[in-house]
Design a protein around this motif. Structure first.
Motif, short mmCIF file in Angstrom:
data_model
loop_
_atom_site.label_atom_id
_atom_site.label_comp_id
_atom_site.label_asym_id
_atom_site.label_seq_id
_atom_site.Cartn_x
_atom_site.Cartn_y
_atom_site.Cartn_z
N ALA A 97 0.83 -1.20 0.00
CA ALA A 97 0.00 0.00 0.00
C ALA A 97 0.87 1.25 0.00
O ALA A 97 0.56 2.23 -0.69
CB ALA A 97 -0.92 -0.01 1.21
N ALA A 98 1.97 1.21 0.77
CA ALA A 98 2.85 2.37 0.86
C ALA A 98 3.58 2.64 -0.46
O ALA A 98 3.91 3.78 -0.77
CB ALA A 98 3.85 2.18 1.99
N SER A 99 3.85 1.57 -1.21
CA SER A 99 4.60 1.73 -2.47
C SER A 99 3.70 1.65 -3.70
O SER A 99 4.20 1.45 -4.82
CB SER A 99 5.69 0.65 -2.56
N ALA A 100 2.40 1.80 -3.52
CA ALA A 100 1.47 1.69 -4.65
C ALA A 100 1.76 2.78 -5.68
O ALA A 100 2.11 3.91 -5.33
CB ALA A 100 0.04 1.83 -4.15
N PRO A 101 1.66 2.44 -6.97
CA PRO A 101 1.91 3.44 -8.02
C PRO A 101 0.97 4.63 -7.88
O PRO A 101 -0.18 4.49 -7.45
CB PRO A 101 1.62 2.65 -9.31
N THR A 102 1.48 5.78 -8.22
CA THR A 102 0.67 7.00 -8.15
C THR A 102 0.53 7.61 -9.55
O THR A 102 1.22 7.22 -10.49
CB THR A 102 1.31 8.02 -7.21
N GLY A 103 -0.36 8.56 -9.66
CA GLY A 103 -0.57 9.22 -10.94
C GLY A 103 -1.92 8.88 -11.53
O GLY A 103 -2.77 8.24 -10.88
N ASN A 104 -2.12 9.27 -12.77
CA ASN A 104 -3.41 9.09 -13.44
C ASN A 104 -3.39 7.95 -14.46
O ASN A 104 -4.36 7.78 -15.20
CB ASN A 104 -3.82 10.39 -14.14
N GLY A 105 -2.30 7.19 -14.51
CA GLY A 105 -2.21 6.10 -15.47
C GLY A 105 -3.20 4.98 -15.17
O GLY A 105 -3.72 4.87 -14.05
N ILE A 106 -3.43 4.15 -16.16
CA ILE A 106 -4.36 3.02 -15.97
C ILE A 106 -3.87 2.11 -14.87
O ILE A 106 -4.63 1.71 -13.98
CB ILE A 106 -4.51 2.24 -17.30
N GLY A 107 -2.59 1.75 -14.90
CA GLY A 107 -2.05 0.85 -13.89
C GLY A 107 -2.20 1.39 -12.48
O GLY A 107 -2.57 0.65 -11.56
N ALA A 108 -1.92 2.68 -12.30
CA ALA A 108 -2.01 3.28 -10.98
C ALA A 108 -3.42 3.20 -10.42
O ALA A 108 -3.60 3.07 -9.20
CB ALA A 108 -1.55 4.73 -11.04
N GLN A 109 -4.41 3.25 -11.26
CA GLN A 109 -5.80 3.15 -10.80
C GLN A 109 -6.10 1.78 -10.19
O GLN A 109 -7.04 1.63 -9.41
CB GLN A 109 -6.76 3.42 -11.95
N TYR A 110 -5.30 0.78 -10.56
CA TYR A 110 -5.50 -0.59 -10.08
C TYR A 110 -4.39 -1.03 -9.12
O TYR A 110 -4.34 -2.19 -8.73
CB TYR A 110 -5.56 -1.55 -11.26
N GLY A 111 -3.49 -0.10 -8.77
CA GLY A 111 -2.37 -0.45 -7.90
C GLY A 111 -1.37 -1.37 -8.56
O GLY A 111 -0.70 -2.16 -7.88
N ALA A 112 -1.23 -1.28 -9.88
CA ALA A 112 -0.40 -2.21 -10.64
C ALA A 112 0.50 -1.43 -11.61
O ALA A 112 0.41 -0.20 -11.72
CB ALA A 112 -1.28 -3.17 -11.43
N ARG A 113 1.34 -2.14 -12.31
CA ARG A 113 2.14 -1.51 -13.36
C ARG A 113 1.25 -1.16 -14.55
O ARG A 113 0.12 -1.66 -14.67
CB ARG A 113 3.28 -2.45 -13.81
N GLU A 114 1.78 -0.35 -15.43
CA GLU A 114 1.04 0.02 -16.63
C GLU A 114 0.99 -1.16 -17.61
O GLU A 114 1.95 -1.94 -17.69
CB GLU A 114 1.69 1.22 -17.32
N PRO A 115 -0.09 -1.32 -18.35
CA PRO A 115 -0.11 -2.35 -19.39
C PRO A 115 0.90 -2.03 -20.49
O PRO A 115 1.25 -0.87 -20.71
CB PRO A 115 -1.55 -2.28 -19.93
N SER A 116 1.37 -3.06 -21.14
CA SER A 116 2.42 -2.91 -22.16
C SER A 116 1.90 -2.14 -23.38
O SER A 116 0.72 -2.23 -23.74
CB SER A 116 2.93 -4.28 -22.60
N THR A 117 2.80 -1.42 -24.00
CA THR A 117 2.49 -0.70 -25.24
C THR A 117 3.59 -0.97 -26.25
O THR A 117 4.72 -1.30 -25.89
CB THR A 117 2.37 0.81 -25.00
N CYS A 118 3.26 -0.84 -27.53
CA CYS A 118 4.21 -1.05 -28.62
C CYS A 118 4.34 0.25 -29.42
O CYS A 118 3.34 0.76 -29.94
CB CYS A 118 3.74 -2.17 -29.55
N LYS A 119 5.56 0.77 -29.50
CA LYS A 119 5.79 1.98 -30.28
C LYS A 119 5.61 1.72 -31.77
O LYS A 119 5.18 2.59 -32.53
CB LYS A 119 7.19 2.52 -30.02
N SER A 120 5.97 0.52 -32.19
CA SER A 120 5.82 0.17 -33.60
C SER A 120 5.44 -1.29 -33.73
O SER A 120 5.85 -2.13 -32.92
CB SER A 120 7.14 0.42 -34.35
N ARG A 121 4.64 -1.61 -34.74
CA ARG A 121 4.23 -2.99 -35.01
C ARG A 121 4.55 -3.36 -36.46
O ARG A 121 3.95 -4.26 -37.02
CB ARG A 121 2.73 -3.16 -34.78
N SER A 122 5.47 -2.65 -37.05
CA SER A 122 5.71 -2.84 -38.49
C SER A 122 6.59 -4.05 -38.80
O SER A 122 6.48 -4.63 -39.89
CB SER A 122 6.34 -1.58 -39.09
#
Length: 250
Positions: A97-122
């Motif tokens: 609880a003390a180290s829970a992610p902060t901010g407005n990201g999706i992961g922070a809303q669930y107390g988790a890391r952010e979901p993965s993203t891909c800069k390129s799929r080419s």
């Protein structure tokens, strides 16, 4: 008669004086938020944590994710000394609880890391980037408003083959002229709900169910925008290997 009246008044004064010194000595003091207690529930004593103080004669107590409404009184609730195992779980929950992610990201809303993203799929799939494409496609918020995250992901890439209508037509916007790659591997899937605030730290930090899928299969394919995607599904029913009340991946 006057002496008798004086004795009665003296006795009353002495009784009131004693009560003023120890007014609650014979009563159980009220428990406060976060106290470790045992409660009589279902005919047996169960350990838990007070998550809402005394209100209208009732406490709210959590045992794991179980919520119990307990009437005050020594027959219903009493103090409890945590066992080493219970203390370890409580300490782990407090640290999370003390180290829970902060901010407005999706992961922070669930107390988790952010979901993965891909800069390129080419780039066409390889043994390395197929795993990354899969993470980008399978992680994120699902239709039930749960955050889906994967760990322990392994992917093996098969040889390129032609599009097969009966197998591949369900893939969204698939380019039927592009090659398709069969894949296999495994993963652990976490489905996490948003933490319940105002409850125990255990409930707030153990907000996921996990599912092991060690034998999963799927495909990598290119869509009509020339972006590559990879998806796998396990062959174990979710209900058969569900582990409840897990902490989200960080």
């Amino acid at each position: 008669m006057k002496k008798f009246a004086v004795r009665i008044l003296f006795s009353l004064a002495l009784a009131l004086a004693l009560l003023s010194v120890n007014p609650l000595q014979s009563q159980t003091p009220p428990f406060k938020l976060g106290d470790s207690v045992e409660v009589m529930y279902g005919g047996k004593w169960i350990s838990g944590v007070v998550t809402k103080g005394l209100e209208s004669g009732t406490y709210v107590v959590n045992h794991g994710s179980q919520i119990m409404y307990i009437n005050q009184g020594p027959a219903n609730i009493r103090a409890h000394q945590m066992t080493p195992a219970e203390k370890a779980v409580a300490d782990q929950s407090a640290q999370a609880a003390a180290s829970a992610p902060t901010g407005n990201g999706i992961g922070a809303q669930y107390g988790a890391r952010e979901p993965s993203t891909c800069k390129s799929r080419s780039a066409p799939p390889t043994a390395a980037n197929a795993r990354q494409y899969l993470l980008c496609d399978m992680e994120g918020v699902d239709f039930g408003n749960n955050l889906v995250l994967l760990t322990n992901v392994t992917v093996q890439l098969g040889q390129a083959r032609a599009f097969i209508y009966n197998q591949d037509s369900g893939r969204h916007q698939i380019d039927v002229q592009a090659p398709v790659y069969d894949i296999r591997g495994g993963f652990k899937e976490y489905q996490c709900g948003k933490p319940i605030m105002g409850s125990s730290t255990y409930v707030a930090t153990h907000n996921c169910n996990s599912y092991d899928q060690p034998q999963a299969t799927g495909t990598c394919y290119r869509d009509t925008f020339r972006d590559w995607h990879c998806l796998m599904a396990g062959n174990r029913p979710a209900s058969s290997n569900q582990v409840r009340e897990q902490m989200p991946p960080r």
